[in-house]
Design a protein around this motif. Structure first.
Motif, PDB file in Angstrom:
ATOM      1  N   VAL A  68      -4.074   3.301  -2.183  1.00 11.04           N
ATOM      2  CA  VAL A  68      -3.265   4.502  -1.987  1.00 11.04           C
ATOM      3  C   VAL A  68      -4.077   5.495  -1.164  1.00 11.04           C
ATOM      4  N   VAL A  69      -3.434   6.122  -0.182  1.00  9.12           N
ATOM      5  CA  VAL A  69      -4.013   7.211   0.588  1.00  9.12           C
ATOM      6  C   VAL A  69      -3.163   8.451   0.322  1.00  9.12           C
ATOM      7  N   SER A  70      -3.782   9.627   0.266  1.00 13.53           N
ATOM      8  CA  SER A  70      -3.040  10.858   0.015  1.00 13.53           C
ATOM      9  C   SER A  70      -2.994  11.746   1.251  1.00 13.53           C
ATOM     10  N   ALA A  71      -1.874  12.433   1.435  1.00 10.32           N
ATOM     11  CA  ALA A  71      -1.720  13.457   2.466  1.00 10.32           C
ATOM     12  C   ALA A  71      -1.335  14.750   1.765  1.00 10.32           C
ATOM     13  N   GLU A  72      -1.918  15.862   2.192  1.00  6.94           N
ATOM     14  CA  GLU A  72      -1.642  17.135   1.517  1.00  6.94           C
ATOM     15  C   GLU A  72      -0.220  17.617   1.758  1.00  6.94           C
ATOM     16  N   ASP A  73       0.316  17.359   2.936  1.00  7.87           N
ATOM     17  CA  ASP A  73       1.697  17.702   3.260  1.00  7.87           C
ATOM     18  C   ASP A  73       2.094  16.885   4.490  1.00  7.87           C
ATOM     19  N   ARG A  74       3.296  17.134   5.012  1.00  9.51           N
ATOM     20  CA  ARG A  74       3.755  16.311   6.131  1.00  9.51           C
ATOM     21  C   ARG A  74       2.998  16.585   7.436  1.00  9.51           C
ATOM     22  N   ARG A  75       2.350  17.721   7.526  1.00  9.22           N
ATOM     23  CA  ARG A  75       1.491  17.987   8.692  1.00  9.22           C
ATOM     24  C   ARG A  75       0.242  17.113   8.676  1.00  9.22           C
ATOM     25  N   ASP A  76      -0.079  16.596   7.500  1.00 10.60           N
ATOM     26  CA  ASP A  76      -1.272  15.764   7.335  1.00 10.60           C
ATOM     27  C   ASP A  76      -0.950  14.272   7.431  1.00 10.60           C
ATOM     28  N   ILE A  77       0.329  13.932   7.645  1.00  7.36           N
ATOM     29  CA  ILE A  77       0.728  12.530   7.639  1.00  7.36           C
ATOM     30  C   ILE A  77       0.067  11.744   8.761  1.00  7.36           C
ATOM     31  N   ALA A  78       0.014  12.299   9.984  1.00  6.53           N
ATOM     32  CA  ALA A  78      -0.542  11.548  11.114  1.00  6.53           C
ATOM     33  C   ALA A  78      -1.975  11.120  10.823  1.00  6.53           C
ATOM     34  N   ARG A  79      -2.793  12.048  10.311  1.00  6.25           N
ATOM     35  CA  ARG A  79      -4.182  11.714   9.998  1.00  6.25           C
ATOM     36  C   ARG A  79      -4.265  10.641   8.921  1.00  6.25           C
ATOM     37  N   ALA A  80      -3.543  10.862   7.816  1.00  5.60           N
ATOM     38  CA  ALA A  80      -3.612   9.933   6.694  1.00  5.60           C
ATOM     39  C   ALA A  80      -3.066   8.562   7.073  1.00  5.60           C
ATOM     40  N   LEU A  81      -1.958   8.551   7.800  1.00  7.42           N
ATOM     41  CA  LEU A  81      -1.352   7.276   8.170  1.00  7.42           C
ATOM     42  C   LEU A  81      -2.228   6.525   9.170  1.00  7.42           C
ATOM     43  N   ARG A  82      -2.830   7.255  10.100  1.00  7.34           N
ATOM     44  CA  ARG A  82      -3.710   6.608  11.077  1.00  7.34           C
ATOM     45  C   ARG A  82      -4.852   5.874  10.368  1.00  7.34           C
ATOM     46  N   ALA A  83      -5.496   6.563   9.432  1.00  2.00           N
ATOM     47  CA  ALA A  83      -6.586   5.935   8.682  1.00  2.00           C
ATOM     48  C   ALA A  83      -6.080   4.738   7.890  1.00  2.00           C
ATOM     49  N   LYS A  84      -4.885   4.875   7.361  1.00  2.00           N
ATOM     50  CA  LYS A  84      -4.293   3.800   6.549  1.00  2.00           C
ATOM     51  C   LYS A  84      -3.975   2.578   7.398  1.00  2.00           C
ATOM     52  N   LEU A  85      -3.392   2.792   8.578  1.00  2.38           N
ATOM     53  CA  LEU A  85      -3.036   1.681   9.454  1.00  2.38           C
ATOM     54  C   LEU A  85      -4.277   0.934   9.940  1.00  2.38           C
ATOM     55  N   VAL A  86      -5.302   1.675  10.302  1.00  2.00           N
ATOM     56  CA  VAL A  86      -6.545   1.027  10.741  1.00  2.00           C
ATOM     57  C   VAL A  86      -7.107   0.160   9.627  1.00  2.00           C
ATOM     58  N   ARG A  87      -7.091   0.687   8.412  1.00  2.00           N
ATOM     59  CA  ARG A  87      -7.606  -0.093   7.268  1.00  2.00           C
ATOM     60  C   ARG A  87      -6.743  -1.318   7.004  1.00  2.00           C
ATOM     61  N   ASN A 117       0.850  -1.181   0.000  1.00  2.00           N
ATOM     62  CA  ASN A 117       0.000   0.000   0.000  1.00  2.00           C
ATOM     63  C   ASN A 117       0.892   1.239   0.000  1.00  2.00           C
ATOM     64  N   ALA A 118       0.328   2.391  -0.333  1.00  2.00           N
ATOM     65  CA  ALA A 118       1.149   3.597  -0.445  1.00  2.00           C
ATOM     66  C   ALA A 118       0.452   4.807   0.148  1.00  2.00           C
ATOM     67  N   LEU A 119       1.269   5.718   0.656  1.00  2.00           N
ATOM     68  CA  LEU A 119       0.832   7.022   1.134  1.00  2.00           C
ATOM     69  C   LEU A 119       1.525   8.077   0.270  1.00  2.00           C
ATOM     70  N   ALA A 120       0.754   8.782  -0.536  1.00  2.00           N
ATOM     71  CA  ALA A 120       1.300   9.818  -1.415  1.00  2.00           C
ATOM     72  C   ALA A 120       1.234  11.156  -0.701  1.00  2.00           C
ATOM     73  N   VAL A 121       2.403  11.741  -0.428  1.00  2.00           N
ATOM     74  CA  VAL A 121       2.468  13.043   0.250  1.00  2.00           C
ATOM     75  C   VAL A 121       2.655  14.105  -0.831  1.00  2.00           C
ATOM     76  N   ALA A 122       1.552  14.726  -1.236  1.00  2.00           N
ATOM     77  CA  ALA A 122       1.616  15.677  -2.345  1.00  2.00           C
ATOM     78  C   ALA A 122       0.477  16.674  -2.230  1.00  2.00           C
ATOM     79  N   ALA A 123       0.772  17.925  -2.503  1.00  2.00           N
ATOM     80  CA  ALA A 123      -0.243  18.966  -2.450  1.00  2.00           C
ATOM     81  C   ALA A 123      -1.270  18.777  -3.564  1.00  2.00           C
ATOM     82  N   ALA A 124      -2.490  19.207  -3.307  1.00  2.00           N
ATOM     83  CA  ALA A 124      -3.538  19.122  -4.317  1.00  2.00           C
ATOM     84  C   ALA A 124      -3.097  19.863  -5.579  1.00  2.00           C
ATOM     85  N   GLY A 125      -3.286  19.238  -6.717  1.00  2.00           N
ATOM     86  CA  GLY A 125      -2.917  19.855  -7.978  1.00  2.00           C
ATOM     87  C   GLY A 125      -1.504  19.543  -8.438  1.00  2.00           C
TER      88      GLY A 125
END
Length: 225
Positions: free
Chosen positions: A203-222, A170-178
């Protein structure tokens, strides 16, 4: 008098007991390439530590048949240079999760450059093969802020080999919208095409590194549940 090893009472320790069964083996493959400065790197580490010790993640672990997972962390970037920065640890409760989070925060940053995702996947596949725990579910959880650039092994080739070995990526893409990659597509699409694989891969996306905790938490639970 023979003393019992003190580490035997800890819920998460560097894995010493061979053959212990857990519900899942999870390798966190974290981008440490040259595109990440020191402040961003610290935000990333803190995001991982926060997500790994979150009650929702612990609840997902506790709901599994054995109530335990094995976790290791890898940093990647340089061609052929992926490095294991946190060895296998067993997590079964809050104390174990805190120990893992502390290990993540304390690990020195490995020297990396570029974006060699294929080499990272190959390293993680070997790490899972050598794990001291047994689990039917085996997952590589790769996060990054860019596509594969300089791998000695193409990302899709390494992905296919891992999937053939029974591993889901699985992947976490850390990239700003656009933001788009050199392929003219969002990073999440590049990761869907080149990186993820196996049953239910996502794949789950995070807008930036400040958003990693939220995105990763959802990803780990899944992933765990």
């Amino acid at each position: 008098m023979r003393r019992r090893p003190l580490l035997a009472s800890l819920a998460a320790t560097p894995a010493l007991a061979q053959g212990r069964e857990v519900d899942a083996l999870l390798v966190l493959a974290v981008d440490a390439s040259g595109s990440i400065d020191a402040d961003e790197f610290q935000l990333q580490r803190e995001g991982y530590a926060e997500a790994l010790s979150h009650p929702a993640v612990l609840a997902a672990i506790g709901a599994k048949p054995r109530g335990a997972v094995g976790v290791a962390m890898v940093e990647w970037g340089s061609p052929g240079g992926a490095a294991t920065v946190v060895e296998w640890m067993r997590v079964a409760d809050a104390a174990g999760a805190r120990a893992l989070a502390e290990a993540v925060l304390a690990a020195p940053r490995s020297p990396q450059s570029w974006n060699a995702i294929g080499d990272a996947l190959e390293h993680c596949t070997r790490l899972i093969a050598a794990a001291p725990f047994r689990a039917v579910e085996r997952v590589i959880d790769l996060s990054g802020d860019g596509p594969d650039l300089r791998s000695l092994i193409p990302a899709a080739t390494a992905r296919d080999a891992a999937v053939a070995a029974g591993i889901t990526i699985n992947a976490l893409a850390v990239a700003a919208a656009g933001q788009v990659t050199r392929f003219g597509e969002p990073l999440a699409e590049t990761y869907r095409r080149e990186v993820i694989g196996g049953p239910g891969a996502f794949v789950v996306s995070a807008e930036d590194r400040r958003d990693i905790a939220r995105a990763l938490r959802a990803k780990l639970v899944r992933e765990i549940a």
